[in-house]
Motif scaffolding. Structure first.
Motif, mmCIF file in Angstrom:
data_model
loop_
_atom_site.group_PDB
_atom_site.id
_atom_site.type_symbol
_atom_site.label_atom_id
_atom_site.label_comp_id
_atom_site.label_asym_id
_atom_site.label_seq_id
_atom_site.Cartn_x
_atom_site.Cartn_y
_atom_site.Cartn_z
ATOM 1 N N ASP A 64 -76.308 -116.506 14.447
ATOM 2 C CA ASP A 64 -75.020 -116.022 13.946
ATOM 3 C C ASP A 64 -74.691 -114.618 14.445
ATOM 4 O O ASP A 64 -73.568 -114.133 14.248
ATOM 5 N N ASP A 65 -75.668 -113.949 15.080
ATOM 6 C CA ASP A 65 -75.434 -112.595 15.603
ATOM 7 C C ASP A 65 -74.968 -112.598 17.050
ATOM 8 O O ASP A 65 -74.626 -111.539 17.589
ATOM 9 N N ILE A 66 -74.974 -113.758 17.682
ATOM 10 C CA ILE A 66 -74.529 -113.830 19.076
ATOM 11 C C ILE A 66 -73.033 -113.528 19.134
ATOM 12 O O ILE A 66 -72.247 -114.133 18.407
ATOM 13 N N PRO A 67 -72.606 -112.583 19.976
ATOM 14 C CA PRO A 67 -71.166 -112.274 20.065
ATOM 15 C C PRO A 67 -70.351 -113.511 20.420
ATOM 16 O O PRO A 67 -70.737 -114.285 21.311
ATOM 17 N N GLU A 68 -69.262 -113.695 19.714
ATOM 18 C CA GLU A 68 -68.420 -114.871 19.935
ATOM 19 C C GLU A 68 -67.387 -114.589 21.018
ATOM 20 O O GLU A 68 -66.618 -113.638 20.904
ATOM 21 N N PRO A 69 -67.350 -115.405 22.059
ATOM 22 C CA PRO A 69 -66.303 -115.237 23.078
ATOM 23 C C PRO A 69 -64.918 -115.424 22.462
ATOM 24 O O PRO A 69 -64.752 -116.090 21.435
ATOM 25 N N ILE A 70 -63.922 -114.828 23.104
ATOM 26 C CA ILE A 70 -62.543 -114.995 22.650
ATOM 27 C C ILE A 70 -62.200 -116.482 22.631
ATOM 28 O O ILE A 70 -62.506 -117.219 23.564
ATOM 29 N N ILE A 72 -77.406 -123.670 11.508
ATOM 30 C CA ILE A 72 -76.317 -123.114 12.308
ATOM 31 C C ILE A 72 -76.470 -123.571 13.754
ATOM 32 O O ILE A 72 -77.595 -123.688 14.261
ATOM 33 N N ALA A 73 -75.352 -123.857 14.381
ATOM 34 C CA ALA A 73 -75.345 -124.209 15.809
ATOM 35 C C ALA A 73 -74.105 -123.612 16.447
ATOM 36 O O ALA A 73 -73.029 -123.573 15.843
ATOM 37 N N PHE A 74 -74.254 -123.138 17.674
ATOM 38 C CA PHE A 74 -73.178 -122.473 18.406
ATOM 39 C C PHE A 74 -73.180 -123.045 19.814
ATOM 40 O O PHE A 74 -74.124 -122.824 20.580
ATOM 41 N N ALA A 75 -72.161 -123.826 20.137
ATOM 42 C CA ALA A 75 -72.112 -124.529 21.426
ATOM 43 C C ALA A 75 -71.096 -123.893 22.360
ATOM 44 O O ALA A 75 -69.977 -123.564 21.947
#
Length: 775
Positions: free
Chosen positions: A36-42, A193-196
């Motif tokens: 959850d700390d990974i910066p989110e791209p626009i 949590i998952a971020f693809a």
């Protein structure tokens, strides 16, 4: 280069030394980065699950018009949007759809996913769905499922040796009973949590919190209908796992990846704690029917056990979990004649899954209950009965699954703890205290643990690692294990430091990724250090062999004259700094990278026959716990706990000690306060920290002495002769249950086994006291 150097005394941070967790400072300072700390791209979108509010129904359809019209919603994912296979079953049974199409199987089952511009908008929109269904009768526990004629969710197992059916009627004494053993929520600090992030062609990168990156990779590929090489799964660290992230993360990875590829933007899914607890599996509840025959000295003559488990709506890992309950239903004790049967029942609840010990703790509790029954029936100290039934000697060393116990150290371990904890004197003082009557009653118990180490699925007992030595002497380490706070990365890096004889700080530990080490097993079954440590050592040995060959050719010396010393390499009469030596090797075009591999030897298992050697070795431990209960309220405190635990030749004693302490507290919580409760509609009502009580700092034993058996060394050729420490000490918490039982039994002069079900909450303790008073 080539200048003589003075050899230092030793490297900093090798094996068998206390070394703090490599991320410890980051953990306590908040600088450790999680998914959850990974910066989110626009343009990143957020997904949320829409779930069922009934436990069992025929699904006619879902009206999603209001969901799609909600603020911020980009779209909705249903079963119809799945491009590949609608299944995330970890065992390939094809019984766990991402989203159902015909039936709702449990209250809280994910039915669809909303994708919106913010997580809050997605969460609010999910509530707007109108589900058309015909409600059916449901069964929530294994006994209700049996009564309703529900099937086994997976194949059951029988372990048998001798002739239990024939010998039980001949036993000198017999006791039969039933024990209900509660489940447990993983309650990790970091939820699922998952971020693809989509890539070109079929590619997708998934950052997530999983103990099994290769399985997550396979599941995403399976659901998307693409080859595994199109999917990369990355795990830097987890905020706890305990087995809850072995298979349960698959759904979240799949949803994030599906959405990312459908809308070609990054997508994150992070359920809140309530949904995390209601939609994901837990430790299996068991109902155990047991019968034990024994002689007048308390020696067991025959055992029969029927282990019915709440497995949930799909198989998940219930097959191996219920198998393992039988593997440990002997704990430390020899059964001359035995028959054990598992009953993995389908229920209308979330599909239960792996949890620290993987069914083993439930088997151990059953074993300890039978010991307790014998002790109360004969008026003996339970420890005396335990000692009388330990494995040991020819003819008393074969388990119910026909593996020989070759490394039993319990006589020495128990003897030492009995002395250092002053068990006998304290037990006598407690008997005298209780004899005076009064409101506060005390109890004490000393219980052992014998725990087999290896995956019972033999093919999981393999690991890979990738080690790079850069031309400045710095080292890059990657392996297939995952770091969830247990210190696996630190231990494996210590192995690499020891192999090259360089300081720990020389090594860079990188994220676990399917790009570097393929086809890895889950970090589970206590095998993380065993498997990955050996794989990393294999990679180091390959590189060292090349470096020695280079030195032999370059300087004309024999291989015996090349020695890796602390932070330097001796070649004949010359000594080089490690970095200088590596630089020379690089200039000579020596390959400084290697992929290591390891597979556990000696193990084999024939499930159909119920025979084999499923475990490479056993880890042992013992705990002595003392408690005080209030007989008017059922409330209790743990006054003191002494632990002596076997970790072989420890890779890192301070980390191992921390694992023992944490495992005991978690096991104590499972035995005492962590209660899962479903209402009559099938809804889990203990679904948040406000309604589910894990142990607090104030619940720890008032006196807590934990020691490692530093004289122990693994007889098998494990990594540096160490032993696994993740799961075995969890069962030390059973000592608290046994001590509570003694305190309760005192109100009836220890004539009757209280038969406490677990968790032994204050309410259950009070009811048991009142029942014995009235008997």
């Amino acid at each position: 280069m080539g200048k003589n150097m003075t050899q230092s005394a030793s490297i900093k941070g090798g094996v068998n030394t206390d070394l703090r967790h490599d991320s410890a400072i980051k953990h306590v300072s908040g600088r450790a980065e999680y998914t959850d700390d990974i910066p989110e791209p626009i343009g990143t979108l957020h997904a949320y699950l829409g779930v069922s509010n009934v436990a069992h129904a025929t699904l006619n359809g879902i009206d999603l018009e209001a969901v799609r019209a909600a603020p911020g919603v980009v779209g909705v994912l249903t079963a119809a949007d799945i491009p590949g296979h609608n299944d995330v079953s970890p065992t390939g049974r094809n019984d766990e759809p991402v989203f159902p199409t015909e039936k709702i199987e449990f209250h809280g089952q994910p039915l669809f996913a909303v994708v919106a511009d913010t997580r809050d908008n997605a969460r609010r929109a999910a509530e707007r769905a109108v589900v058309d269904c015909d409600v059916l009768r449901h069964a929530l526990d294994p006994i209700a499922a049996q009564d309703a004629g529900y099937p086994h969710i997976t194949d059951n197992l029988t372990l048998a040796r001798g002739a239990a059916e024939a010998e039980m009627p001949k036993a000198t004494n017999r006791v039969a009973g039933r024990m209900s053993i509660g489940g447990q929520d993983h309650m990790y600090l970091e939820g699922h949590i998952a971020f693809a992030i989509p890539g070109e062609d079929d590619d997708v990168i998934v950052h997530c919190s999983t103990q099994h990156p290769s399985e997550a990779q396979h599941m995403v590929a399976h659901v998307l209908g693409v080859p595994s090489n199109a999917v990369v799964v990355n795990v830097r660290r987890m905020g706890g796992g305990f087995g809850g992230k072995e298979s349960q993360m698959n759904l979240f990875c799949v949803v994030a990846a599906m959405a990312a590829k459908k809308w070609n933007v990054p997508v994150k899914i992070r359920p809140d704690r309530d949904q995390d607890m209601t939609a994901t599996g837990k430790r299996h509840d068991f109902v155990v029917d047991y019968e034990v025959g024994f002689d007048n000295d308390g020696r067991i003559e025959a055992v029969k056990g029927d282990f019915a488990a709440r497995c949930g709506w799909s198989s998940d890992l219930s097959g191996p979990v219920t198998d393992r309950a039988l593997f440990h239903a002997d704990n430390a004790y020899f059964y001359p004649h035995v028959k054990l049967v598992s009953q993995p029942m389908k229920t209308n609840t979330v599909s239960n899954t792996a949890f620290r010990g993987f069914g083993g703790p439930q088997g151990v509790v059953a074993a300890e209950r039978m010991i307790e029954e014998i002790a109360y029936a004969l008026g003996k100290d339970p420890l005396e009965v335990r000692k009388a039934n330990f494995y040991g000697g020819e003819g008393r060393d074969l388990t119910p699954y026909h593996q020989q116990v070759e490394d039993n150290i319990l006589d020495r371990l128990i003897g030492e703890l009995e002395d250092t904890s002053e068990y006998q004197a304290r037990r006598q003082a407690i008997l005298e205290h209780n004899a005076k009557g009064g409101i506060i009653r005390k109890g004490i118990a000393l219980t052992p643990v014998k725990f087999g180490i290896s995956f019972t699925a033999t093919w999981y007992n393999q690991a890979g690692a990738l080690v790079h030595v850069y031309n400045d002497g710095s080292i890059h380490l990657n392996h297939g294990g995952t770091e969830m706070g247990q210190g696996l990365n630190t231990k494996v890096a210590q192995v690499v430091a020891e192999a090259f004889q360089v300081d720990f700080d020389t090594i860079k530990i990188t994220k676990t990724t399917t790009e570097k080490v393929p086809n890895t097993s889950a970090t589970a079954a206590s095998s993380g250090s065993d498997l990955n440590g050996m794989a990393a050592l294999n990679a180091c040995d390959q590189i060292k062999e090349r470096l020695v060959a280079f030195a032999v050719e370059e300087w004309g010396v024999s291989a015996d004259e090349v020695e890796f010393q602390p932070n330097q390499v001796r070649v004949g009469s010359e000594v080089f700094a490690f970095g200088d030596f590596v630089k020379r090797a690089y200039m000579a075009r020596v390959q400084l990278s290697a992929a290591g591999f390891y597979k556990t030897p000696k193990i084999h298992w024939d499930r159909a026959a119920g025979k084999g050697r499923p475990f490479y070795y056993y880890a042992y431990g013992a705990a002595c716990s003392e408690v005080s209960i209030d007989t008017l309220t059922g409330e209790y405190v743990i006054d003191r706990t002494d632990i002596l635990h076997d970790v072989g030749n420890s890779l890192n004693p301070i980390l191992d000690k921390g694992q023992v302490e944490g495992a005991f507290i978690q096991g104590m919580g499972w035995m005492t306060t962590e209660e899962l409760w479903w209402d009559d509609k099938g809804a889990l009502r203990t679904h948040a920290p406000s309604t589910y009580k894990i142990p607090l700092a104030s619940d720890r034993p008032r006196i807590f002495n934990v020691n490692l058996a530093d004289w122990s060394e693994n007889r098998e050729l494990t990594i540096k002769r160490s032993k696994a420490v993740g799961e075995p000490p969890f069962m030390l918490g059973i000592a608290v249950l046994e001590a509570l039982s003694m305190a309760v039994a005192s109100v009836a002069d220890y004539k009757t086994c209280p038969r406490l079900d677990t968790p032994a909450t204050p309410e259950r303790v009070l009811m048991a006291v009142e029942q014995l008073k009235g008997a």
